[in-house]
Design an enzyme around this catalytic site. Structure first.
Site, mmCIF file in Angstrom:
data_model
loop_
_atom_site.group_PDB
_atom_site.id
_atom_site.type_symbol
_atom_site.label_atom_id
_atom_site.label_comp_id
_atom_site.label_asym_id
_atom_site.label_seq_id
_atom_site.Cartn_x
_atom_site.Cartn_y
_atom_site.Cartn_z
ATOM 1 N N CYS A 85 94.109 -31.553 153.660
ATOM 2 C CA CYS A 85 94.102 -31.687 151.886
ATOM 3 C C CYS A 85 94.646 -32.516 151.073
ATOM 4 C CB CYS A 85 93.499 -30.186 152.097
ATOM 5 S SG CYS A 85 95.254 -29.726 151.878
ATOM 6 N N HIS A 160 96.856 -25.174 150.540
ATOM 7 C CA HIS A 160 96.365 -26.507 149.990
ATOM 8 C C HIS A 160 97.052 -27.465 149.103
ATOM 9 C CE1 HIS A 160 92.032 -28.035 149.013
ATOM 10 N NE2 HIS A 160 92.370 -27.233 147.887
#
Length: 378
Positions: A85, A160
């Site tokens: 990510c 994230h």
């Protein structure tokens, strides 16, 4: 191949070198420590290409609608592989910078052209199968002499990365876990797009803080204040070098103009005038100035060179630090640690050293929490 991506640290030195190894030219990452109005005050906003935000992911539903990336002319790739990510958020942000502002390098230029007609999921698959991108990402894999096997039922913290960009005077959030970009809103007249993004990030962190307070600090319901915001900006070392060179060309022309009028001036700049930028005043323009004005121009450029030289020195030290830290990240320090522990144990100093290190670590954790809380409140 999709399972062969490692987690990488959220660090400006890591991300800057990652982009360099992929082939992107002229960018660096700057950490943003405040979410107040002064957050981006030290940066050249005209050369701020995007933002990358790290937060603790809880897997909560997000009711906000997404838009069709192709209809809005936005490059967007869904994340189809674990641990990628960070790189994906960076790539999605960079791919949306106009080509006249940023040189993506040969690989990403080719990749962007190849994926232009693909949907977000296929773009994500293309990222996962790009060997140059994967190789650059995995070059930051933590090196260790041992393989630590974790319990399959053990649940660690999940973090994230998402990106924020400005496209056609609108701010978008790029989250690879969503179906498409999220439109944050239009940029108000007279404002810079980072203000819209800053307010969105501030609200997100404020929500986390409120949830943490509402949970009463319970282990299951608490939301930790761990986040990180970085700006993708132009390479400040290169910019400082170019500005210094431009100032030297201008100072040299002004000094030559003064010499031609009989002034006793030392020519300190040995630069080839044939390579001078086209936008600096010509000899004819400078000769039309009064002697006093020409001397003032020389003094102004000298002052500018001195100030930029300080910036240059700071940027060089910053890159030296990044290089040292990245070399350590890529080194296996386990044998050194074991050797040091054996030596400390032999002299009876292992446990005292352990307790002291534990105390220092806990102090740093508290300082980071306090800094995060202060940033969230600002």
């Amino acid at each position: 191949m999709g399972d062969d991506w490692c987690t990488i640290e959220s660090d400006p030195g890591v991300f800057t070198q990652l982009c360099q190894e992929i082939g992107v030219k002229g960018v660096q990452f700057e950490e943003i420590y405040s979410l107040g109005p002064e957050a981006f005050a030290s940066l050249d906003l005209d050369k701020l290409y995007g933002l990358v935000f790290l937060f603790k992911w809880k897997g909560e539903a997000d009711p906000r609608p997404t838009v069709d990336a192709s209809d809005h002319g936005i490059f967007f790739a869904q994340q189809v592989i674990h641990n990628a990510c960070a790189t994906q958020a960076i790539l999605s942000t960079l791919m949306n910078v106009p080509s006249d502002k940023l040189d993506l390098g040969p690989h990403l230029k080719e990749f962007k052209e190849f994926t232009v007609g693909l949907d977000p999921q296929m773009k994500g698959l293309a990222v996962s199968n790009s060997e140059p991108i994967r190789k650059a990402h995995n070059s930051f894999r933590q090196q260790t002499s041992f393989e630590i096997v974790h319990d399959k039922n053990e649940k660690g913290d999940a973090f994230h990365f998402i990106g924020y960009i400005c496209h056609e005077n609108k701010v978008y959030e790029l989250d690879g876990l969503k179906a498409g970009p999220v439109l944050i809103g239009a940029v108000p007249d007279g404002a810079h797009w980072t203000e819209t993004a800053r307010e969105e990030i501030r609200k997100r962190i404020e929500t986390y803080t409120q949830k943490a307070a509402a949970s009463g600090g319970s282990e299951e319901g608490s939301v930790e204040l761990r986040f990180n915001l970085m700006a993708i900006v132009a390479n400040q070392l290169h910019d400082a070098e170019q500005q210094i060179l431009r100032a030297r060309y201008l100072r040299q022309r002004a000094n030559i103009s003064l010499v031609s009028r009989g002034e006793d001036v030392e020519l300190v700049d040995e630069v080839d005038d044939d390579d001078a930028p086209a936008d600096i005043p010509s000899f004819e323009d400078l000769s039309a100035k009064d002697v006093a004005d020409a001397k003032a121009l020389v003094a102004e450029q000298t002052c500018k060179i001195e100030e930029l030289s300080k910036v240059l020195e700071v940027e060089k030290k910053k890159r030296d630090k990044w290089t040292r830290e990245n070399n350590l990240r890529r080194a296996d320090l386990v044998p050194l640690a074991l050797c040091a522990m054996r030596h400390l144990a032999r002299v009876g100093a292992l446990m005292p050293a352990f307790e002291k290190g534990k105390e220092v670590h806990l102090k740093r954790v508290e300082e980071k929490k306090a800094a995060a809380a202060a940033a969230a409140a600002s």
